[in-house]
Each structure stands twice: as structure tokens, then as C-alpha cells.
Write a protein that holds these residues in place. Structure first.
Motif, PDB file in Angstrom:
ATOM      1  N   ARG A  11     106.508  74.226 150.926  1.00  0.00           N
ATOM      2  CA  ARG A  11     105.756  73.044 150.684  1.00  0.00           C
ATOM      3  C   ARG A  11     105.994  72.486 149.097  1.00  0.00           C
ATOM      4  NH1 ARG A  11     105.916  73.672 155.340  1.00  0.00           N
ATOM      5  NH2 ARG A  11     104.200  75.189 156.414  1.00  0.00           N
ATOM      6  N   ALA A  64     106.552  68.550 148.921  1.00  0.00           N
ATOM      7  CA  ALA A  64     105.156  68.109 148.973  1.00  0.00           C
ATOM      8  C   ALA A  64     104.195  68.072 147.570  1.00  0.00           C
ATOM      9  CB  ALA A  64     104.157  68.438 150.138  1.00  0.00           C
ATOM     10  N   MET A  65     104.262  69.248 147.215  1.00  0.00           N
ATOM     11  CA  MET A  65     103.281  69.395 146.037  1.00  0.00           C
ATOM     12  C   MET A  65     104.028  68.857 144.862  1.00  0.00           C
ATOM     13  SD  MET A  65     101.770  73.297 144.832  1.00  0.00           S
ATOM     14  CE  MET A  65     100.364  73.267 143.523  1.00  0.00           C
ATOM     15  N   THR A  95     105.436  66.246 145.140  1.00  0.00           N
ATOM     16  CA  THR A  95     105.090  64.758 144.920  1.00  0.00           C
ATOM     17  C   THR A  95     103.767  64.183 144.524  1.00  0.00           C
ATOM     18  OG1 THR A  95     106.557  64.543 147.247  1.00  0.00           O
ATOM     19  CG2 THR A  95     104.668  63.005 146.927  1.00  0.00           C
ATOM     20  N   GLY A  96     102.913  65.404 145.024  1.00  0.00           N
ATOM     21  CA  GLY A  96     101.473  64.905 144.300  1.00  0.00           C
ATOM     22  C   GLY A  96     101.670  65.181 142.783  1.00  0.00           C
ATOM     23  N   GLU A 131     109.209  68.577 154.638  1.00  0.00           N
ATOM     24  CA  GLU A 131     108.758  68.232 153.305  1.00  0.00           C
ATOM     25  C   GLU A 131     109.973  68.029 152.552  1.00  0.00           C
ATOM     26  OE1 GLU A 131     107.602  70.970 154.912  1.00  0.00           O
ATOM     27  OE2 GLU A 131     105.505  70.539 155.169  1.00  0.00           O
ATOM     28  N   HIS A 139     111.350  64.293 153.812  1.00  0.00           N
ATOM     29  CA  HIS A 139     110.743  63.383 153.766  1.00  0.00           C
ATOM     30  C   HIS A 139     110.393  63.042 152.231  1.00  0.00           C
ATOM     31  CE1 HIS A 139     109.503  61.797 157.846  1.00  0.00           C
ATOM     32  NE2 HIS A 139     109.600  63.261 158.110  1.00  0.00           N
ATOM     33  N   GLU A 164     103.912  62.575 155.848  1.00  0.00           N
ATOM     34  CA  GLU A 164     104.914  62.772 157.241  1.00  0.00           C
ATOM     35  C   GLU A 164     103.856  63.731 158.044  1.00  0.00           C
ATOM     36  OE1 GLU A 164     105.639  63.888 153.968  1.00  0.00           O
ATOM     37  OE2 GLU A 164     106.754  65.780 154.137  1.00  0.00           O
ATOM     38  N   SER A 165     102.798  64.502 157.566  1.00  0.00           N
ATOM     39  CA  SER A 165     102.086  65.335 158.292  1.00  0.00           C
ATOM     40  C   SER A 165     100.672  65.704 157.466  1.00  0.00           C
ATOM     41  CB  SER A 165     102.910  66.636 158.724  1.00  0.00           C
ATOM     42  OG  SER A 165     102.956  67.251 157.491  1.00  0.00           O
ATOM     43  N   VAL A 200     100.081  68.691 156.961  1.00  0.00           N
ATOM     44  CA  VAL A 200     100.757  69.950 156.300  1.00  0.00           C
ATOM     45  C   VAL A 200     101.054  69.235 154.734  1.00  0.00           C
ATOM     46  CG1 VAL A 200     102.447  71.725 156.105  1.00  0.00           C
ATOM     47  CG2 VAL A 200     101.375  71.189 158.201  1.00  0.00           C
ATOM     48  N   ALA A 201     101.807  68.237 155.001  1.00  0.00           N
ATOM     49  CA  ALA A 201     102.305  67.745 153.641  1.00  0.00           C
ATOM     50  C   ALA A 201     101.307  67.233 152.876  1.00  0.00           C
ATOM     51  CB  ALA A 201     103.547  66.704 154.070  1.00  0.00           C
ATOM     52  N   ASN A 208      99.072  69.369 150.821  1.00  0.00           N
ATOM     53  CA  ASN A 208      99.949  69.978 149.441  1.00  0.00           C
ATOM     54  C   ASN A 208     100.365  68.905 148.599  1.00  0.00           C
ATOM     55  OD1 ASN A 208     100.889  72.910 150.136  1.00  0.00           O
ATOM     56  ND2 ASN A 208     101.055  71.902 152.178  1.00  0.00           N
ATOM     57  N   MET A 209     100.333  67.556 148.918  1.00  0.00           N
ATOM     58  CA  MET A 209     100.244  66.623 147.900  1.00  0.00           C
ATOM     59  C   MET A 209      98.918  66.409 147.217  1.00  0.00           C
ATOM     60  SD  MET A 209     102.010  63.771 150.394  1.00  0.00           S
ATOM     61  CE  MET A 209     103.839  63.777 150.851  1.00  0.00           C
ATOM     62  N   GLU A 260      96.383  76.445 155.633  1.00  0.00           N
ATOM     63  CA  GLU A 260      97.325  77.052 154.762  1.00  0.00           C
ATOM     64  C   GLU A 260      96.836  76.495 153.388  1.00  0.00           C
ATOM     65  OE1 GLU A 260     102.164  77.716 154.114  1.00  0.00           O
ATOM     66  OE2 GLU A 260     101.319  75.842 154.374  1.00  0.00           O
TER      67      GLU A 260
END
Lengths: 251, 352
Positions: free
Chosen positions: A79, A82-83, A85-86, A112, A115, B54-55, B57-58, B61-62, B87
Motif C-alpha cells: 500500500r 496509496a499511503m 499519495t495521502g 496501488e 493507479h 481506486e478501491s 483498500v487504497a 491507506n491514503m 487491514e
């Protein structure tokens, strides 16, 4: 008269300040240490140590935030983009990078990663491809070579059942939001110098705000490949390079 | 300030904006989608972050990343999406990052349906990820209370550096009611633990949930449990009505709490000694209050839920085995009628 190497002006080679003065848990001969070092050198040279944030993966580099002298986080398995990204959205003026292996990025975290690239997320990914799961003890990954023996493919990866190696640098280059995607190798000094130059370009891409940058680094895993450090560097050269050619797929 | 007729999902989203939420990441799922859509308009308008992930899950985590950076961050979803987030929830609690999630519950299991339900009670209060913890779970029963709880949720998340759910069901999300919005808060400064790049700080900051040594992880769990006990001590919230002399108390939350309130009012008018205990915090659960009511003489409790009996077990555990605890509820998307609750309560009252 002997040179006193403990005097700063006599030092010609020292630990980059972006790396902590600590022991790592990496196995002897593993190229994670090399990869850490050249990333840290680039951050030093670009003056980014105090401006950078590392997102560590799950895998052998799970403690990367301990070894880099940077603000850092530990992401869940796969992930990290994604992390990141945040984190980047919350700190748009800071340098944010993930450091991920092939199990983390190419397998569980491929959505992740893709995207983040689709969005043109302005982050950098350092992708360590050693064609195996290291931390869990040597299982097959999406980048394992056909015929390569692992603990979950003892007789060698059978492509009829488990498919072909995955080419991440090429895949990421195909996405419009990716600004920079290259593959390099860490199997000798010459290639390591080229790898460092690519890492520098990747961070410069992020500084210019051009979109996602990724550097795939062919890396060794002597322990799980069951080879000596020297044999594993040869194995990168002889076995991995034909499947994973060094190249600039998007610049 | 004046009241305005507003849809539940929109009201809760706007309340989050006004609480200073700086980053929203989400994924479309019915029946919460209007919440995401409101954020898609409001957040960019204010120069804040809205991103469709996108999900789920993402998305979580963002949120984890933005919250690690010390900004007020949130997502919203419904049961199937919350399942995908589990998770991330565990990592968030394990690394002590403040996060708010609004869950607009629907019917399960599986894809279930998009009707209002309270199917996520166990998931939110007990099984929201691996490891030993409970998130704070706030369960409003009106849109106004939902607005107030969203405001509170960000304060609790920051105060305890933990995960806070605001759990409503599809009915509250989709209906319209008059509600008064809170004033717009100033954006909060980044806390000193936040990941922002080391900058002028003397030390780097780390956000992580890994403690490899048995001692280390044991110590962290002790610290985490001490925090959870402090939350249990200070943050229990409930509404109690006509409970002091009650022979029977109806226990219900959210939409079923609201319906139960009508039933209790009706029964009181008919001279029946009936009360209502409506948990507002599902975790921490008002166990002590329930135990005190049982000790104080109430021997009959009727638990009403829009599921097959999830909170029921917490009520039974709180009041003990000598108390008659019965259940009325169903899964699948139907909301109980006051008359059905009255009928069940009357049947219980008739037995000596």
C-alpha cells in the motif's frame, strides 16, 4: 607519515547524512545496502534530507525508515503508493518516495502502484527487483524467472502454471501519468553508478512536479537464491539481465 | 444559526468540512455516495484534498498517509467497503494516527443489499481489523445528532490519536430532516509527531506499527490498552428516558433507537413502566449504566436492532444471567415499526 582518516578533511568517502549510523539487518552480500546508500547520496547531493519522507514497505526493507535519517512511515503490504499519495497531498512541497520490493509492488500492491501512476502522483518509487520474496524466506514472486527454484516453486517456476515474469518498468512507462520509468542494475560498480544517476533523475522529476517517477533496480538475494554474494551478482548479469534489460522506458 | 432541511449524507459531509477535515479519500458505494459527492464539490472549493481512490483498500491507506501527516483526514463507506479497509484500520490504530470514518450501514452478508441495516455492529465494535483494540464508535439516531457526532469524532480522534467511526444506516443517510450546522472551524495546526519532512526539528518523526521484540510489542499493547481503558472511563455516551422506575427497558441505537423511543412514549402514555436506553457510543458501550439499571430493579430488557442480534450480546454481558433479555429485530433492510416493539414489550411485561 600515515594519514589520519579520523580527521574530516582527510575523508574522501563517508556515510551520507541521509543514512543513520546504525547496523542494518540485511544479509551479507544483499544489494539493499547499496540501494540505500545511493538513494541517500542523491538526497544529500540534492539537499533534500530535511525535506524528504520515506514510505517503507513490507518485506526486507520494512525497517528502511530506521536506516534513513528522514521522516518516515511504515505502510501496509503493497500500500506504499496509496499511503505516499495521502502524504504527498498533505505535504505537496515535500519529497515523498516509496521503497518497495517485487512482492510488495508487483504482486500485492500492483493496483496501488498502477493507479498512483494513472493519477500522475508526484512521488518517486524505488523498486527493488530481486525476483523472490526475501523476508518470508524465498518464495516465488511475479518477477521470478521461468525455471527459477524458490521454496514455493521447488522444481523451478513453471510458466505454464504460474505465468511469465512481470516487467514493471515497462508497464509503468505505458501509463500516461508516469514521467520517468527506467531499469538499472546493482551487479557491479559501473552499473551502480548508472543506477545512482537514474535515482537522481527520478527525484529531479519529482522536484519539477512532472508526475510519477520509478527506478527499477535489479538486486541480489544471496540467502534465498542460495548463492554466495559473488555468485548472485553474476546471476543478475547472466540470468536476470536477458529477461530484464536495462533501459529508459520513459524519460 | 438556523435549521435547514438537509439530507443525512450531505449533512454529515458538511459537518466534516466544518470540523476542519483537510483530506477526504473515498470510493463510491451505496448508500453513502452522496457523502463522497458532497466532498467532491466542497473540498476543492476550499483548497482542500478530495480524491476518489481506486478501491477502499487504497482509500484507507491514503487516509492513513494524510493523517500521518497531521491533517484531519477521513473516508466514508458501507459494510463491503469497510471490510476491505480492515487491514488499514489495524495499522491506523497500531500506529496511533487519528482517523474518522463514516459508515452508512447496509444489509449483509456478502453483497447483501442497499437497504438500511445495522449489520456492521460487530464489525465496527469488535472486529475492525487484526490485533487487540476497539475503535470508538458513535451511533447517532437523527441527522442533527449525526452532525454533532461528526464534529465530536474529529476531536476524539485527535485527543486519543485513534480511529473513530460514526455509524449511521442507510435510512439516516438518505432521509432529510432539519438540522443546524456548526460554524466553520479554523484548520488545526500540525501536531509535533506529524510526518512533514524533518525540517527544523532536531529529530526525525516515524509513524509505524511494527514492534519486532516480544517485549516491545507487549509494552505497546499495554500502553494501547491503558488508552482504551481511559476512553471507556471518559467517553461513554447514551440517552436514557424514563428508566428509573422501569420494569422493562428497551435498548436500541441509531434508527432502531429512534423507533424504540416512539414505542416507549406510546407505552408510557398507556401507563406501562417502560424506559429507553439508547447507546450513543457503541464502543465504549454503556455497560456500567445497564448494570446499574439491572441492579436498580429493572429485570426485563428488550434489545431492538436492524440485524439478527449483535448488540444483544453486549447487553446480556452487561446485565448478567439473572435478567430476562430478549431480542426483536430482523436483517435484510426492514425497519422495525413502533407497534411491533410495543407488542413484543407487552408480551414480556405480561410474564411474571
Amino acid at each position: 607519515m600515515p594519514v589520519n582518516v579520523h580527521v574530516d578533511e582527510n575523508l574522501i568517502y563517508k556515510r551520507p547524512s541521509s543514512l543513520e549510523d546504525v547496523h542494518t539487518h540485511y544479509c551479507p552480500g544483499c544489494t539493499h545496502g547499496t540501494a540505500h546508500r545511493i538513494v541517500a547520496e542523491v538526497l544529500d547531493e540534492l539537499g533534500l534530507q530535511k525535506e524528504s519522507i520515506i514510505v517503507a514497505p513490507v518485506g526486507c526493507a520494512v525497517f528502511a525508515y530506521t536506516y534513513f535519517a528522514l521522516d518516515g512511515v511504515e505502510a501496509a503490504h503493497g500500500r506504499a503508493p496509496a499511503m505516499a499519495t495521502g502524504i504527498k497531498r498533505a505535504n505537496p512541497d515535500k519529497i515523498v518516495f516509496t521503497y518497495q520490493g517485487d512482492g510488495d509492488l508487483a504482486s500485492i500492491g500492483i493496483a496501488e502502484a498502477i493507479h498512483a501512476a494513472v493519477r500522475g502522483e508526484n512521488i518517486t518509487i524505488i523498486f527493488i527487483n530481486n525476483a523472490i520474496y526475501g523476508m518470508t524466506g524465498g518464495q516465488m514472486s511475479p518477477t521470478t524467472l521461468p525455471g527459477q527454484s524458490t521454496t514455493s516453486s521447488l522444481d523451478g517456476r513453471d510458466s505454464a502454471i504460474t505465468g511469465q515474469p512481470m516487467h514493471i518498468a515497462e508497464l509503468m512507462a505505458s501509463l500516461p501519468g508516469t514521467a520517468y520509468s527506467v531499469r538499472r542494475s546493482l551487479h557491479d560498480a559501473k552499473h551502480t553508478i548508472r543506477a545512482k544517476k537514474a535515482i537522481r533523475k527520478a527525484f529531479q522529476t519529482q522536484i519539477r512536479g512532472e508526475g510519477l517517477s520509478i527506478v527499477e533496480l535489479l538486486s541480489s538475494c544471496p540467502t534465498n537464491w542460495k548463492m554466495t554474494p559473488h555468485q548472485s551478482l553474476e546471476w543478475i548479469k547472466e540470468e536476470m539481465l536477458p529477461t530484464y534489460p536495462i533501459g529508459d522506458f520513459k524519460t | 444559526m438556523s435549521k435547514k432541511l438537509i439530507k443525512g449524507n450531505v449533512a454529515l459531509a458538511e459537518a466534516a468540512v466544518r470540523a476542519g477535515c483537510q483530506a477526504y479519500f473515498g470510493y463510491p458505494i451505496t448508500p453513502q455516495t452522496e457523502l463522497l459527492e458532497h466532498m467532491a464539490i466542497r473540498m476543492p472549493e476550499l483548497g482542500r484534498t478530495f480524491l476518489q481512490a481506486e478501491s477502499e483498500v487504497a482509500a484507507i491507506n491514503m487516509v492513513y498517509g494524510a493523517a500521518s501527516s497531521g491533517v484531519r483526514a477521513m473516508t466514508s463507506s458501507s459494510g463491503p467497503g469497510i471490510s476491505l479497509m480492515q487491514e488499514g484500520l489495524s495499522y491506523i490504530v497500531g500506529s496511533e494516527v487519528p482517523v474518522v470514518i463514516i459508515d452508512v450501514m447496509r444489509g449483509g452478508p456478502g453483497l447483501g443489499n442497499i437497504q438500511p441495516a445495522q449489520s456492521d455492529y460487530n464489525q465496527l465494535t469488535k472486529t475492525a481489523g487484526h490485533g487487540d483494540y476497539n475503535p470508538i464508535v458513535l451511533a447517532p439516531s437523527t441527522i442533527q445528532e449525526g452532525v454533532d457526532m461528526v464534529t465530536l469524532s474529529f476531536d476524539l480522534a485527535d485527543k486519543y490519536r485513534t480511529l473513530v467511526f460514526v455509524a449511521i444506516d442507510g435510512a439516516i443517510g438518505q432521509m432529510m430532516e432539519p438540522a443546524e450546522m456548526p460554524p466553520m472551524q479554523e484548520l488545526h495546526p500540525r501536531p509535533e509527531w506529524a510526518i512533514t519532512g524533518q525540517g527544523e526539528r532536531n529529530e526525525k518523526n516515524i509513524i509505524t506499527s511494527i514492534y519486532l521484540g516480544a517485549d516491545n510489542l507487549g509494552d505497546f499493547n499495554d500502553k494501547l490498552q491503558a488508552k482504551l481503558r481511559a476512553i471507556e472511563e471518559s467517553e461513554v455516551r447514551y440517552e436514557a428516558e424514563t428508566v428509573d422506575d422501569a420494569e422493562l427497558i428497551v435498548v436500541a441505537f441509531g434508527t432502531s433507537g429512534r423507533v424504540a423511543k416512539s414505542a416507549v412514549h406510546h407505552l408510557r402514555k398507556a401507563g406501562k413502566k417502560v424506559g429507553l436506553l439508547r447507546p450513543i457510543t457503541l464502543w465504549p458501550f454503556p455497560s456500567k449504566k445497564l448494570a446499574a439499571l439491572a441492579d436498580g430493579g429493572t429485570k426485563k430488557f428488550l434489545v431492538v436492532e436492524m440485524n439478527m442480534g449483535q448488540m444483544l450480546h453486549d447487553v446480556r454481558y452487561a446485565v448478567g444471567r439473572d435478567i430476562d433479555v430478549q431480542f426483536f429485530g430482523r436483517a435484510g433492510g426492514s425497519i422495525p415499526m413502533p407497534e411491533e416493539i410495543q407488542e413484543k414489550a407487552m408480551a414480556m411485561l405480561e410474564v411474571n
